[in-house]
Design an enzyme around this catalytic site. Structure first.
Site, PDB file in Angstrom:
ATOM      1  CB  THR A  52      -0.960  -0.003   1.203  1.00 25.34           C
ATOM      2  OG1 THR A  52      -0.198  -0.092   2.397  1.00 25.34           O
ATOM      3  CG2 THR A  52      -1.932  -1.179   1.119  1.00 25.34           C
ATOM      4  CB  THR A  54       1.077   5.557   3.725  1.00 27.13           C
ATOM      5  OG1 THR A  54       0.230   6.519   3.079  1.00 27.13           O
ATOM      6  CG2 THR A  54       1.783   6.215   4.889  1.00 27.13           C
ATOM      7  CB  CYS A  55       2.554   0.437   4.159  1.00 27.46           C
ATOM      8  SG  CYS A  55       0.993   0.638   5.037  1.00 27.46           S
ATOM      9  CB  SER A  56       5.074   0.589  -0.328  1.00 29.21           C
ATOM     10  OG  SER A  56       4.383  -0.608  -0.128  1.00 29.21           O
TER      11      SER A  56
END
Length: 184
Positions: A52, A54-56
């Site tokens: 995803t 923001t996570c990545s």
């Protein structure tokens, strides 16, 4: 969340094993979090999902970038927990080029549920996922806790990131170490 024990949960992980034939030389291995974290200072951060934005693009790479600073501050290991299976977490870590942060799959959401951070993101097509949080665990006890605001407003498209940034946790760890140094 402070001063509570982390859940006694076993996560299903995959580890490389050269004795396994074929193109997928991995075997299943149970990872009991309390056994693995006993007697250690561990940073754990959790996020809604592998691959995803923001996570990545932000959270996981930032923890990877500051990994050596966490280690220098006395942290034994840095883990990312996500409600994804071991296969997805492996491919995500490979895609990100992670070499230091360890990824833990919480495929059933058991750890996340017991932390009180499992939320329903079905309206976005995700199903049950983790709210974004970060913590310092010392010998299985939560001693620092950060979470993003808005957990009670999970029906929105909101995906805040800032409170769980590694810089904030690192600052708290250094401040705690400074307090211990002053007391000595």
């Amino acid at each position: 969340m402070l001063d509570r024990q982390i859940p006694d949960v076993t996560l299903k992980t995959r580890v490389r094993d050269e004795t396994v034939d074929g193109p997928n030389p991995f075997r299943w291995q149970d990872f009991n979090v309390r056994e693995e974290f006993a007697g250690k200072k561990i940073v754990i951060f959790s996020l809604p999902g592998a691959f995803t934005p923001t996570c990545s693009n932000e959270q996981c790479p930032n923890y990877e970038r500051l990994y050596d600073e966490f280690r220098a501050a006395g942290i034994d290991e840095v883990y990312c927990v996500s409600v994804n299976d071991a296969f997805v977490m492996f491919q995500w870590g490979k895609n990100l080029g992670l070499q230091k942060v360890k990824l833990l799959p919480d495929g059933s959401g058991d750890f996340t549920r017991r932390m009180g951070m499992l939320i329903d993101k079905s309206h976005l097509g995700f199903g049950m996922r983790s709210w974004r949080y970060a913590m310092l665990v010392d010998d299985n006890k939560v001693v620092e806790w950060f979470e993003e605001p808005g957990i009670n407003d999970v029906g929105s498209d909101s995906d805040p990131y800032g409170e769980t940034a590694p810089e904030k946790l690192l600052e708290a760890i250094r401040a705690k170490a400074g307090q211990h140094a002053e007391a000595a």
